[in-house]
Design a protein around this motif. Structure first.
Motif, PDB file in Angstrom:
ATOM      1  N   LYS A 227       0.810  -1.227   0.000  1.00  0.00           N
ATOM      2  CA  LYS A 227       0.000   0.000   0.000  1.00  0.00           C
ATOM      3  C   LYS A 227       0.844   1.279   0.000  1.00  0.00           C
ATOM      4  O   LYS A 227       0.515   2.234  -0.731  1.00  0.00           O
ATOM      5  CB  LYS A 227      -0.956  -0.010   1.195  1.00  0.00           C
ATOM      6  N   VAL A 230       1.841   1.907  -3.543  1.00  0.00           N
ATOM      7  CA  VAL A 230       0.694   2.284  -4.374  1.00  0.00           C
ATOM      8  C   VAL A 230       0.292   3.724  -4.103  1.00  0.00           C
ATOM      9  O   VAL A 230       0.029   4.500  -5.034  1.00  0.00           O
ATOM     10  CB  VAL A 230      -0.486   1.326  -4.120  1.00  0.00           C
ATOM     11  N   GLU A 231       0.258   4.113  -2.835  1.00  0.00           N
ATOM     12  CA  GLU A 231      -0.123   5.481  -2.507  1.00  0.00           C
ATOM     13  C   GLU A 231       0.912   6.480  -2.990  1.00  0.00           C
ATOM     14  O   GLU A 231       0.578   7.582  -3.441  1.00  0.00           O
ATOM     15  CB  GLU A 231      -0.338   5.595  -0.992  1.00  0.00           C
ATOM     16  N   ILE A 233       2.855   6.056  -5.623  1.00  0.00           N
ATOM     17  CA  ILE A 233       2.664   6.116  -7.072  1.00  0.00           C
ATOM     18  C   ILE A 233       1.534   7.087  -7.422  1.00  0.00           C
ATOM     19  O   ILE A 233       1.665   7.938  -8.310  1.00  0.00           O
ATOM     20  CB  ILE A 233       2.357   4.707  -7.628  1.00  0.00           C
ATOM     21  N   LYS A 234       0.413   6.972  -6.734  1.00  0.00           N
ATOM     22  CA  LYS A 234      -0.729   7.842  -7.010  1.00  0.00           C
ATOM     23  C   LYS A 234      -0.394   9.302  -6.725  1.00  0.00           C
ATOM     24  O   LYS A 234      -0.713  10.207  -7.513  1.00  0.00           O
ATOM     25  CB  LYS A 234      -1.919   7.405  -6.162  1.00  0.00           C
ATOM     26  N   GLN A 235       0.244   9.527  -5.591  1.00  0.00           N
ATOM     27  CA  GLN A 235       0.567  10.891  -5.188  1.00  0.00           C
ATOM     28  C   GLN A 235       1.473  11.571  -6.199  1.00  0.00           C
ATOM     29  O   GLN A 235       1.326  12.762  -6.495  1.00  0.00           O
ATOM     30  CB  GLN A 235       1.230  10.879  -3.803  1.00  0.00           C
ATOM     31  N   LYS A 237       1.857  10.565  -9.375  1.00  0.00           N
ATOM     32  CA  LYS A 237       1.328  10.363 -10.723  1.00  0.00           C
ATOM     33  C   LYS A 237       2.300   9.595 -11.610  1.00  0.00           C
ATOM     34  O   LYS A 237       2.557   9.944 -12.754  1.00  0.00           O
ATOM     35  CB  LYS A 237       0.979  11.715 -11.358  1.00  0.00           C
ATOM     36  N   HIS A 239       3.564   5.508 -12.918  1.00  0.00           N
ATOM     37  CA  HIS A 239       2.999   4.199 -13.247  1.00  0.00           C
ATOM     38  C   HIS A 239       3.820   3.145 -12.511  1.00  0.00           C
ATOM     39  O   HIS A 239       5.028   3.088 -12.660  1.00  0.00           O
ATOM     40  CB  HIS A 239       3.079   3.966 -14.755  1.00  0.00           C
ATOM     41  N   ASN A 268      -5.859  -0.776  -8.637  1.00  0.00           N
ATOM     42  CA  ASN A 268      -5.069   0.452  -8.680  1.00  0.00           C
ATOM     43  C   ASN A 268      -4.215   0.580  -9.941  1.00  0.00           C
ATOM     44  O   ASN A 268      -3.329   1.438 -10.005  1.00  0.00           O
ATOM     45  CB  ASN A 268      -4.182   0.532  -7.427  1.00  0.00           C
TER      46      ASN A 268
END
Length: 295
Positions: A227, A230-231, A233-235, A237, A239, A268
């Motif tokens: 997690k 993943v978080e 990566i999202k923050q 932007k 891949h 995700n």
């Protein structure tokens, strides 16, 4: 717009590098493909070693099973010392041809290949595993090698990406993984502006030493451990990609943990390759190549 494609191994810390992603991977289905590591070209403790004795390359026959299972991506670990016998020298045509044979076979099966340099930021020379930046082994040597590889494979339509380095670890302050990766990215982009570049984290590997209980496992443990990545990566932007993940074959409870972990990745938009498949694993407890025709 520049983007970076971050390659991770489960639980690794990640760093940011300026890569470029100017097109989507050459796959037809919606979403990013999942697959397996076909390990065997990275085997052996002698370098370059004897082909089909110390190491080998997977063949079309090794692809058939995974194609039937619906997996589209092959991560191909290989060794620097075998593809380039001398620093900044020509590529070893024997091993280069074996690698190309596998890539062509995968293309015929509508599969894509991730070329993974399985060297841990080191090269075997002078009878020892020399860390890049020491004893005459330079960042420029690595960048030059990657440029030579990119020249050879940039015209293939089914190269999913270049994995710059498997599991960089235990580097010294004088040997910056950021500098190594950036130099390699720059060198690749001089000859190939399209293919994805995978940048692994500067960390270590993992293993299973104990039982399910002793490892303090529970169904959502895979989710909890991935997690933060993943978080992140999202923050930022980016891949994400999980280059290696796997479970022991000695307790079915691990399967539930794996299923939940994979479901979380899919939700995700993060794909990856299982560790490990390949023809030479024998009794390895995390191998998933069928034995005697049995899954």
């Amino acid at each position: 717009m520049k983007k970076v494609f971050i390659s991770a191994f489960l639980l690794l810390s990640l760093l940011t590098l300026n890569g470029c992603k100017s097109n989507q991977p050459p796959v037809k289905e919606t979403g990013e493909p999942y697959g397996v590591n076909l390990a065997c070209a990275d085997f052996g403790s002698s370098f370059p070693g004897e082909y089909n004795k110390d190491y080998t390359y997977p063949t079309d026959q090794d692809l058939e099973y995974w194609q039937k299972k619906g997996l589209k991506l092959i991560r191909l670990p290989f060794k620097w010392e075998r593809l380039q016998l001398d620093l900044k020298g020509p590529l070893n045509q024997h091993d280069l041809n074996k690698m190309k044979e596998l890539v062509r076979a995968a293309e015929k099966r509508d599969m894509v290949v991730l070329l993974d340099l399985h060297n841990y930021c080191r090269r075997y020379m002078n009878n020892e595993h020399t860390l890049i930046g020491n004893n005459g082994l330079t960042i420029g040597d690595l960048a030059s090698f990657w440029q030579a590889i990119a020249k050879e494979f940039s015209t293939f339509k089914n190269i999913y990406g270049y994995g710059l380095m498997n599991e960089p670890h235990d580097l010294t302050p004088e040997t910056s993984w950021f500098d190594m990766a950036q130099a390699s990215i720059n060198a690749i982009r001089e000859v190939d502006t399209n293919t994805l570049i995978m940048v692994g984290g500067n960390d270590a590997s993992g293993t299973y030493k104990y039982s399910y209980e002793e490892e303090e496992c529970y169904p959502e443990k895979g989710i909890d451990r991935v997690k933060p990545f993943v978080e992140w990566i999202k923050q930022n932007k980016f891949h994400g990609f999980i280059g290696e993940y796997g479970i022991p074959d000695n307790d079915p409870r691990w399967n539930e943990t794996l299923d939940l972990f994979l479901g979380y990745l899919q939700e995700n938009g993060i794909n990856g390759t299982y560790w490990a498949a390949g023809p030479w694993w024998d009794s390895y407890f995390m191998a998933i190549t069928p034995k005697d025709g049995k899954d």
